[in-house]
Enzyme design. Structure first.
Site, PDB file in Angstrom:
ATOM      1  N   ALA A 131      -8.765   5.763   3.717  1.00 55.84           N
ATOM      2  CA  ALA A 131      -9.128   6.694   4.686  1.00 55.84           C
ATOM      3  C   ALA A 131     -10.205   7.998   5.105  1.00 55.84           C
ATOM      4  O   ALA A 131     -10.737   8.289   4.328  1.00 55.84           O
ATOM      5  CB  ALA A 131      -7.881   7.800   4.598  1.00 55.84           C
ATOM      6  N   GLY A 132     -10.003   8.554   6.115  1.00 56.96           N
ATOM      7  CA  GLY A 132     -11.691   8.848   6.634  1.00 56.96           C
ATOM      8  C   GLY A 132     -13.010   9.123   7.122  1.00 56.96           C
ATOM      9  O   GLY A 132     -13.283   9.607   7.214  1.00 56.96           O
ATOM     10  N   GLY A 189      -7.854   9.718   9.651  1.00 53.00           N
ATOM     11  CA  GLY A 189      -8.007  10.193  11.228  1.00 53.00           C
ATOM     12  C   GLY A 189      -9.242  10.368  10.601  1.00 53.00           C
ATOM     13  O   GLY A 189      -9.253  11.477  12.135  1.00 53.00           O
ATOM     14  N   ASN A 226      -9.339   2.303   9.469  1.00 57.68           N
ATOM     15  CA  ASN A 226      -8.306   2.247  10.705  1.00 57.68           C
ATOM     16  C   ASN A 226      -8.761   2.742  12.541  1.00 57.68           C
ATOM     17  O   ASN A 226      -9.310   2.411  12.737  1.00 57.68           O
ATOM     18  CB  ASN A 226      -6.952   2.699  10.713  1.00 57.68           C
ATOM     19  N   THR A 227      -8.542   4.443  11.465  1.00 67.14           N
ATOM     20  CA  THR A 227      -8.930   5.055  13.221  1.00 67.14           C
ATOM     21  C   THR A 227     -10.324   4.766  13.463  1.00 67.14           C
ATOM     22  O   THR A 227     -10.281   5.016  15.281  1.00 67.14           O
ATOM     23  CB  THR A 227      -8.204   6.990  12.816  1.00 67.14           C
ATOM     24  N   LYS A 241       0.841  -1.397  -0.096  1.00 66.79           N
ATOM     25  CA  LYS A 241      -0.067   0.320   0.496  1.00 66.79           C
ATOM     26  C   LYS A 241       1.286   0.834  -0.042  1.00 66.79           C
ATOM     27  O   LYS A 241       1.279   1.062   1.060  1.00 66.79           O
ATOM     28  CB  LYS A 241      -0.632   0.279   0.889  1.00 66.79           C
TER      29      LYS A 241
HETATM   30  C1  LIG Z   1      -3.680   2.250   8.673  1.00 64.95           C
HETATM   31  C2  LIG Z   1      -3.975   3.532   7.361  1.00 64.95           C
HETATM   32  O1  LIG Z   1      -2.608   2.908   6.263  1.00 64.95           O
HETATM   33  C3  LIG Z   1      -3.927   4.314   7.345  1.00 64.95           C
HETATM   34  O2  LIG Z   1      -3.002   5.054   6.973  1.00 64.95           O
HETATM   35  C4  LIG Z   1      -5.657   4.689   6.583  1.00 64.95           C
HETATM   36  O3  LIG Z   1      -4.979   6.003   5.250  1.00 64.95           O
HETATM   37  C5  LIG Z   1      -6.331   4.394   6.822  1.00 64.95           C
HETATM   38  O4  LIG Z   1      -6.849   6.379   7.807  1.00 64.95           O
HETATM   39  P1  LIG Z   1      -8.017   6.123   8.738  1.00 64.95           P
HETATM   40  O5  LIG Z   1      -7.343   5.835  10.197  1.00 64.95           O
HETATM   41  O6  LIG Z   1      -8.607   7.302   8.647  1.00 64.95           O
HETATM   42  O7  LIG Z   1      -9.425   5.022   8.219  1.00 64.95           O
END
Ligand SMILES: CC(=O)[C@@H](O)[C@H](O)COP(=O)(O)O
Length: 257
Positions: free
Chosen positions: A184-185, A157, A206-207, A96
Site C-alpha cells: 500500500a501507498g 491509494g 495496485n493503484t 491477505k
Molecule cells: C489491492 C490491495 O490489496 C490494496 O488494498 C493494497 O493495499 C494496495 O494498495 P495500493 O493501491 O496503494 O497499491
C-alpha cells in the site's frame, strides 16, 4: 526466489486486480509484470451475494497464484467470514488480511487485525497481514502465527511512497527472518526500488499500475525497478556520508610543482 509459507516464487512483485480500465488491460498488466501472485478482493467480487464467474475464470486463466484479500472488512467477524468464503471459493488457505480501522486513512485497526490473525492462523490459514509499521503490532502478529508481514508505506491509494523509511528499516532489522512485503501507498517504480534496496522481500501494489496512463507498461516498469532494487540490496549499497570523499585517489600520482 522468495518463499512465502514454504512456497517459492520467482517474482517479488504482487499485484492487485482492482480499478483497471478493463479486464483486458488487467490481463495484459499481469502478464507484463511477470507477477506470480495476484490479490483479489472477495467482498468486491462477490458483492450483492453474486459470484462473478467471468472474473474468476479470467483470473484462473492467468495461471498465477491467487491471494484473496479481505479488503473492505471493518471487524474481526467480517474478516474471518470473508476469509472462510475465500478458502471455499478459491481453494486456498492463503489470505491477505485487511481490517480497516480508519475511514480517511484506511489505516488498519491493528487490535482487530491481531485478533483476526489469531483466529485465522489457529484455523489453518496462512495469513498475510496488512499492517502499519509498528513493531509491537508486528510482534503480536508473529506471536499469533503470521509468517509474513505486510507493513504499509503510506495510505492505500495515496501513491505517496515510503513516508517513514526509518520505521521500515527498523522493521527489517527486527525481523531479519520473516518475509516482509511492503503493501500500500507505492506510487512510482522508484518507491518500490527504495524499499527493495533496504532489504524488503517483495512489494504489493495496485493503484499505481491500475491508475497509470498505460498500466501494462507501468507494470513492466515496476517489475524492473523491483529487480534493480533487489540487486542493489544484494550488491551492498554505500551508506550516505556527511563529508566529501574524493572518488579519484591522489596518492601515487605525479605532482607538478
Ligand atoms: C489491492 C490491495 O490489496 C490494496 O488494498 C493494497 O493495499 C494496495 O494498495 P495500493 O493501491 O496503494 O497499491
Amino acid at each position: 526466489m522468495v518463499a512465502f509459507y514454504g512456497s517459492e516464487v520467482g517474482s517479488r512483485l504482487l499485484l492487485g486486480t482492482a480499478r483497471y480500465p478493463s479486464p483486458a488491460v488487467l490481463e495484459e498488466a499481469v502478464r507484463r509484470s511477470g507477477t506470480e501472485i495476484i490479490t483479489v478482493s472477495l467482498r468486491r467480487e462477490t458483492a450483492g451475494g453474486r459470484v462473478d464467474s467471468t472474473f474468476f475464470d479470467m483470473i484462473r486463466a492467468l495461471g498465477v497464484r491467487v491471494l484473496p484479500n479481505t479488503a473492505g472488512c471493518h471487524s474481526v467477524s467480517e474478516a474471518v467470514l470473508t476469509a472462510n468464503m475465500a478458502r471455499e471459493l478459491l481453494s486456498t488457505d492463503w489470505i491477505k488480511l485487511e481490517v480497516i480501522g480508519h475511514h480517511d486513512t484506511l489505516q488498519p485497526d491493528v487490535f482487530a487485525l491481531v485478533e483476526a490473525a489469531r483466529v485465522l492462523c489457529a484455523d489453518g490459514f496462512k495469513v498475510f497481514p496488512y499492517t502499519t509499521d509498528d513493531l509491537v503490532v508486528a510482534e503480536r502478529l508473529v506471536e499469533a502465527g503470521c509468517e509474513v508481514l505486510m507493513p504499509w508505506c503510506a495510505p492505500i491509494g495515496s501513491a505517496m511512497g515510503p513516508v517513514n523509511l526509518m520505521a521500515l528499516k527498523s522493521m527489517r532489522a527486527h525481523f531479519p527472518d520473516i518475509p516482509l512485503i511492503v503493501d500500500a501507498g507505492i506510487g512510482r517504480p522508484s518507491h518500490a526500488a527504495t524499499v527493495m534496496e533496504i532489504g524488503y522481500d517483495a512489494v504489493l501494489l495496485n493503484t499505481a499500475v491500475a491508475g497509470a496512463g498505460d498500466p501494462a507498461l507501468m507494470a513492466e516498469a515496476f517489475a524492473q525497478a523491483i529487480e534493480a532494487g533487489r540487486n542493489a540490496f544484494l550488491a551492498g549499497p554505500l551508506e550516505p556520508r556527511d563529508m566529501a570523499v574524493p572518488s579519484t585517489p591522489v596518492i601515487g600520482k605525479a605532482v607538478f610543482a
